[in-house]
Design a protein around this motif. Structure first.
Motif, PDB file in Angstrom:
ATOM      1  N   GLU A   1      54.063  72.177  60.891  1.00  0.00           N
ATOM      2  CA  GLU A   1      52.693  72.122  61.395  1.00  0.00           C
ATOM      3  C   GLU A   1      51.744  71.710  60.273  1.00  0.00           C
ATOM      4  OE1 GLU A   1      51.930  75.978  63.036  1.00  0.00           O
ATOM      5  OE2 GLU A   1      53.650  75.842  64.359  1.00  0.00           O
ATOM      6  N   ILE A   2      52.303  71.448  59.119  1.00  0.00           N
ATOM      7  CA  ILE A   2      51.495  71.130  57.934  1.00  0.00           C
ATOM      8  C   ILE A   2      51.388  69.625  57.756  1.00  0.00           C
ATOM      9  CG2 ILE A   2      51.371  71.331  55.420  1.00  0.00           C
ATOM     10  CD1 ILE A   2      52.982  73.922  55.674  1.00  0.00           C
ATOM     11  N   ASN A   3      50.196  69.179  57.417  1.00  0.00           N
ATOM     12  CA  ASN A   3      49.980  67.814  56.961  1.00  0.00           C
ATOM     13  C   ASN A   3      49.568  67.907  55.504  1.00  0.00           C
ATOM     14  OD1 ASN A   3      50.624  66.483  59.283  1.00  0.00           O
ATOM     15  ND2 ASN A   3      48.525  66.044  59.893  1.00  0.00           N
ATOM     16  N   CYS A   4      49.987  66.953  54.709  1.00  0.00           N
ATOM     17  CA  CYS A   4      49.672  66.943  53.283  1.00  0.00           C
ATOM     18  C   CYS A   4      48.811  65.735  52.961  1.00  0.00           C
ATOM     19  CB  CYS A   4      50.955  66.880  52.460  1.00  0.00           C
ATOM     20  SG  CYS A   4      52.044  68.275  52.716  1.00  0.00           S
ATOM     21  N   TYR A   5      47.813  65.954  52.145  1.00  0.00           N
ATOM     22  CA  TYR A   5      46.978  64.842  51.702  1.00  0.00           C
ATOM     23  C   TYR A   5      47.602  64.181  50.488  1.00  0.00           C
ATOM     24  CZ  TYR A   5      43.115  65.428  54.858  1.00  0.00           C
ATOM     25  OH  TYR A   5      42.354  65.453  55.997  1.00  0.00           O
ATOM     26  N   TYR A   6      47.423  62.858  50.434  1.00  0.00           N
ATOM     27  CA  TYR A   6      47.915  62.075  49.301  1.00  0.00           C
ATOM     28  C   TYR A   6      47.095  60.800  49.250  1.00  0.00           C
ATOM     29  CZ  TYR A   6      51.318  59.970  46.109  1.00  0.00           C
ATOM     30  OH  TYR A   6      51.921  59.391  45.025  1.00  0.00           O
ATOM     31  N   LEU A   7      46.411  60.584  48.149  1.00  0.00           N
ATOM     32  CA  LEU A   7      45.557  59.414  47.948  1.00  0.00           C
ATOM     33  C   LEU A   7      44.578  59.195  49.104  1.00  0.00           C
ATOM     34  CD1 LEU A   7      48.114  56.971  46.301  1.00  0.00           C
ATOM     35  CD2 LEU A   7      46.356  58.369  45.185  1.00  0.00           C
ATOM     36  N   GLY A   8      43.997  60.297  49.566  1.00  0.00           N
ATOM     37  CA  GLY A   8      42.930  60.233  50.557  1.00  0.00           C
ATOM     38  C   GLY A   8      43.369  60.186  52.006  1.00  0.00           C
TER      39      GLY A   8
ATOM     40  N   PRO B   1      41.120  59.473  47.546  1.00  0.00           N
ATOM     41  CA  PRO B   1      41.370  58.026  47.531  1.00  0.00           C
ATOM     42  C   PRO B   1      41.362  57.472  46.100  1.00  0.00           C
ATOM     43  CG  PRO B   1      39.667  58.582  49.136  1.00  0.00           C
ATOM     44  CD  PRO B   1      39.942  59.830  48.346  1.00  0.00           C
ATOM     45  N   LEU B   2      42.020  56.350  45.915  1.00  0.00           N
ATOM     46  CA  LEU B   2      42.174  55.750  44.592  1.00  0.00           C
ATOM     47  C   LEU B   2      40.838  55.438  43.915  1.00  0.00           C
ATOM     48  CD1 LEU B   2      44.292  54.874  42.546  1.00  0.00           C
ATOM     49  CD2 LEU B   2      44.338  52.636  43.659  1.00  0.00           C
TER      50      LEU B   2
ATOM     51  N   ILE C   1      39.662  58.556  42.220  1.00  0.00           N
ATOM     52  CA  ILE C   1      40.452  58.820  41.013  1.00  0.00           C
ATOM     53  C   ILE C   1      39.996  57.874  39.906  1.00  0.00           C
ATOM     54  CG2 ILE C   1      42.776  58.775  40.016  1.00  0.00           C
ATOM     55  CD1 ILE C   1      43.773  59.459  42.940  1.00  0.00           C
ATOM     56  N   ASP C   2      39.791  56.608  40.260  1.00  0.00           N
ATOM     57  CA  ASP C   2      39.324  55.634  39.272  1.00  0.00           C
ATOM     58  C   ASP C   2      37.981  56.050  38.677  1.00  0.00           C
ATOM     59  OD1 ASP C   2      41.568  54.063  39.526  1.00  0.00           O
ATOM     60  OD2 ASP C   2      40.593  52.516  40.740  1.00  0.00           O
ATOM     61  N   TYR C   3      37.077  56.554  39.525  1.00  0.00           N
ATOM     62  CA  TYR C   3      35.786  57.014  39.013  1.00  0.00           C
ATOM     63  C   TYR C   3      35.979  58.094  37.945  1.00  0.00           C
ATOM     64  CZ  TYR C   3      31.973  60.232  38.489  1.00  0.00           C
ATOM     65  OH  TYR C   3      31.073  61.098  37.932  1.00  0.00           O
ATOM     66  N   VAL C   4      36.822  59.079  38.203  1.00  0.00           N
ATOM     67  CA  VAL C   4      37.013  60.168  37.238  1.00  0.00           C
ATOM     68  C   VAL C   4      37.650  59.629  35.955  1.00  0.00           C
ATOM     69  CG1 VAL C   4      38.082  62.421  36.800  1.00  0.00           C
ATOM     70  CG2 VAL C   4      37.122  61.922  39.051  1.00  0.00           C
TER      71      VAL C   4
ATOM     72  N   LYS D   1      50.120  62.752  37.243  1.00  0.00           N
ATOM     73  CA  LYS D   1      50.329  62.319  35.856  1.00  0.00           C
ATOM     74  C   LYS D   1      50.723  60.849  35.797  1.00  0.00           C
ATOM     75  CE  LYS D   1      52.415  63.444  31.522  1.00  0.00           C
ATOM     76  NZ  LYS D   1      52.771  64.483  30.644  1.00  0.00           N
ATOM     77  N   LYS D   2      51.635  60.453  36.665  1.00  0.00           N
ATOM     78  CA  LYS D   2      52.086  59.059  36.694  1.00  0.00           C
ATOM     79  C   LYS D   2      50.935  58.119  37.067  1.00  0.00           C
ATOM     80  CE  LYS D   2      55.500  56.045  38.780  1.00  0.00           C
ATOM     81  NZ  LYS D   2      56.075  55.691  40.038  1.00  0.00           N
ATOM     82  N   LEU D   3      50.166  58.483  38.100  1.00  0.00           N
ATOM     83  CA  LEU D   3      49.072  57.635  38.554  1.00  0.00           C
ATOM     84  C   LEU D   3      47.951  57.558  37.513  1.00  0.00           C
ATOM     85  CD1 LEU D   3      47.901  55.881  40.813  1.00  0.00           C
ATOM     86  CD2 LEU D   3      46.795  57.944  41.679  1.00  0.00           C
ATOM     87  N   ILE D   4      47.576  58.689  36.924  1.00  0.00           N
ATOM     88  CA  ILE D   4      46.507  58.693  35.912  1.00  0.00           C
ATOM     89  C   ILE D   4      46.919  57.826  34.728  1.00  0.00           C
ATOM     90  CG2 ILE D   4      45.259  60.134  34.231  1.00  0.00           C
ATOM     91  CD1 ILE D   4      44.158  60.577  37.033  1.00  0.00           C
ATOM     92  N   GLU D   5      48.178  57.905  34.329  1.00  0.00           N
ATOM     93  CA  GLU D   5      48.661  57.070  33.224  1.00  0.00           C
ATOM     94  C   GLU D   5      48.489  55.583  33.550  1.00  0.00           C
ATOM     95  OE1 GLU D   5      52.351  57.068  30.135  1.00  0.00           O
ATOM     96  OE2 GLU D   5      52.813  57.612  32.203  1.00  0.00           O
TER      97      GLU D   5
END
Length: 162
Positions: A6-13, A112-113, A116-119, A63-67
């Protein structure tokens, strides 16, 4: 046997369904992402607590995406960051220390990406301006013109007009 939770997970918005699967050959609960759904693989049947496994997945993914994003935006700056880490700040999305160490909250991976880019850009700008003065915000705006939209999504409002 795979069953939808019953769970949905958020990922990249975006929100994605989470499926659970039992595999008695594994020792610990793991989360996999196939680009469309999350799959929680458990070593046993019954009630499971996926919170820690999901957080672990998000930390690694963040970690992978921020890198990747740091490599993309670093060429805009003459000063280089020394290192970065993914943490669980209680009140910050990111920070930049005077020794050029950047930190980012792991929950950024839920957004959303462009957010993340803003931060990432915000913290890289602190390598040049260690405050939030007008020059700082001009530099942020030069690299990420829609930064105010990203700030609104994050719920941050500490800004100055450019």
């Amino acid at each position: 046997m795979e069953q939808q939770s019953e769970i949905n997970c958020y990922y990249l918005g975006k929100s994605y369904p989470l499926y659970t699967k039992v595999d008695s050959s594994i020792k610990k609960l793991t989360i996999q992402w196939d680009g469309k759904v999350f799959i929680c693989i458990s070593p046993q049947e019954g009630e499971i607590n996926i919170t820690n496994a999901l957080e672990s997945f998000y930390i690694k993914a963040c970690k992978k995406l921020i890198e990747e994003r740091l490599k993309l935006y670093q060429p805009h700056f003459k000063v280089k960051y020394k290192s970065f880490s993914i943490e669980n700040h209680q009140t910050k999305w990111g920070s930049c220390s005077s020794n050029r160490h950047l930190t980012f909250h792991w929950k950024l991976i839920l957004f959303p990406l462009n957010v993340i880019d803003y931060v990432v850009i915000h913290e890289l700008c602190h390598l040049i301006h260690m405050n939030h003065d007008r020059s700082f915000w001009r530099l942020v705006g030069k690299i990420h013109p829609k930064y105010k939209e990203a700030m609104a999504i994050l719920g941050t409002t500490k800004t100055r007009e450019i």
